[in-house]
Design an enzyme around this catalytic site. Sequence first.
Site, PDB file in Angstrom:
ATOM      1  N   HIS A  57       0.832  -1.206   0.000  1.00 20.38           N
ATOM      2  CA  HIS A  57       0.000   0.000   0.000  1.00 20.38           C
ATOM      3  C   HIS A  57       0.868   1.258   0.000  1.00 20.38           C
ATOM      4  O   HIS A  57       0.574   2.226  -0.691  1.00 20.38           O
ATOM      5  CB  HIS A  57      -0.940   0.015   1.207  1.00 20.38           C
ATOM      6  CG  HIS A  57      -2.225  -0.705   0.942  1.00 20.38           C
ATOM      7  ND1 HIS A  57      -2.328  -2.062   0.955  1.00 20.38           N
ATOM      8  CD2 HIS A  57      -3.466  -0.234   0.624  1.00 20.38           C
ATOM      9  CE1 HIS A  57      -3.577  -2.408   0.665  1.00 20.38           C
ATOM     10  NE2 HIS A  57      -4.283  -1.326   0.457  1.00 20.38           N
ATOM     11  N   LYS A  99     -10.125  -7.558   8.253  1.00 14.76           N
ATOM     12  CA  LYS A  99     -10.783  -7.706   9.565  1.00 14.76           C
ATOM     13  C   LYS A  99     -10.428  -6.486  10.389  1.00 14.76           C
ATOM     14  O   LYS A  99      -9.370  -5.885  10.210  1.00 14.76           O
ATOM     15  CB  LYS A  99     -10.328  -8.993  10.259  1.00 14.76           C
ATOM     16  CG  LYS A  99      -8.813  -9.138  10.390  1.00 14.76           C
ATOM     17  CD  LYS A  99      -8.356  -9.414  11.781  1.00 14.76           C
ATOM     18  CE  LYS A  99      -6.854  -9.570  11.858  1.00 14.76           C
ATOM     19  NZ  LYS A  99      -6.312  -9.259  13.178  1.00 14.76           N
TER      20      LYS A  99
END
Lengths: 188, 280
Positions: free
Chosen positions: A37, A102
């Site tokens: 990222h 999550k």
Amino acid sequence: MQYNLDTPLDKEVLRKLRAGDRVEINGAVYAARDAAHKNMAAMLEEGRELPFDIKGQVIYYVGPCPAKPGKVIGSAGPTTSGRMDVYTPVLVEKGLAGMIGKGLRSRDVIEAMIKHGAIYFGAIGGAGALIAKHVVSQEIIAFPELGPEALRKLHVVGFPVVVLIDSHGNNLYEIGKKKYRQVYTLNL
Amino acid sequence: MRVIDASLITDTVENLCIAANYCLGNDMLDALKKNLDVEESDEGIYVIEKIIENANLACTEQMAICQDAGMAVVFVEIGQDVHVTGKSLGEAINEGVGRGYKKGYLRNSVVGDPVERVNTGDNTPAVIHYDIVEGDKIKVTVVPKGFGSENMSALEMLKPADGIDGIKRFVIKTVDRAGPNPCPPVVVGVGIGGTMEKAAYLAKKALTRPVNVRNSAVHIRDLEIELLREINMLGIGPMGLGGRITALAVNIEVFPTHIAGLPVAVNMSCHATRHAEAVL
């Protein structure tokens, strides 16, 4: 509700999804976590193209275990999504339609999801061995030097997820906790 | 003086890294199964069933329970009548970790410098805690510690006046803030007393105790039971989707402390709380 969705995702269909819906995902998903990222954010900042066309696509926050001989992949459960929050709104703006992970998301991420119609899906953290059975192929498409954090294209079949946050801002974590939270004696 | 060759320690650590990562302890499996009957939420029951299925699958297929095979934390109790030969104990342990993670196809999750962040490629170095004890044996405990839960841990230097209510409030607040992130149902390791680093060490050490064993001091055992009861009123539930079972156990370790202080450390650990040990 129960859905079966193929990637790339159709944003019109995504608007129908609600927090708590169960979904099975089929097709390509892109495995990326912290370091990938960071690299993708740097590419966008420098005005370069991302390593894949992100429109309608799904990013799965995962850094899998190495594959044993004869296997496609090792354990491959979701990592905590919140660490990617700072890099996420710009990816959603660019067309990212789904994220699988999550844990909690930031206000900025949720606002970007509402604005652009993206969905945050949850897979069961720590169920990496089970999830690996839904991955039928993997290839590294960028940043191989990152090892377990390299950007991968995974092909998944019947990958079971639940809608954690829908594109209207409904949040399963909040709904679920509220339902089962008991009156509390200690002042937190 | 008993002599132990460093290669035996390396082999042992290698095996423990693999064993801990492949097969969840029976104490954890029993606690998960027992709580299936307690959980009321459909999502929660589904999640616990999948967690048990995953743990069984990993053990049968000899693969990692979780892709986060952790940073290896190694507790070593060295009998003072033991002499290690061949190489340094630290080198022997790290070599064992490197070999275990490679042989076990476990993910390399360690970066060499926390600022520059380049993966070391073999999951070393381990975090090693040495303790010199009586006798002529070496006990090695390997704790592969995942960071989804590690990141939700916290430490606070409470005031003595905060007392037991202050301790409870801090522990519960830490679990509440963590929410779904540490992969509940969690095991909560708590260290109370000592100094700042001692409390943190005790919290980690507490996670090596089986979840079905309570502290032997009655007032600490009662605190463990009470904290578990209150944590399970938070409603976070399995994977944070809402439910009764947020934690499987609260394990507390204590140590004498200063007249001015009450350090409390909370080390969060996931439903795949792993450890394996051997005595040489």
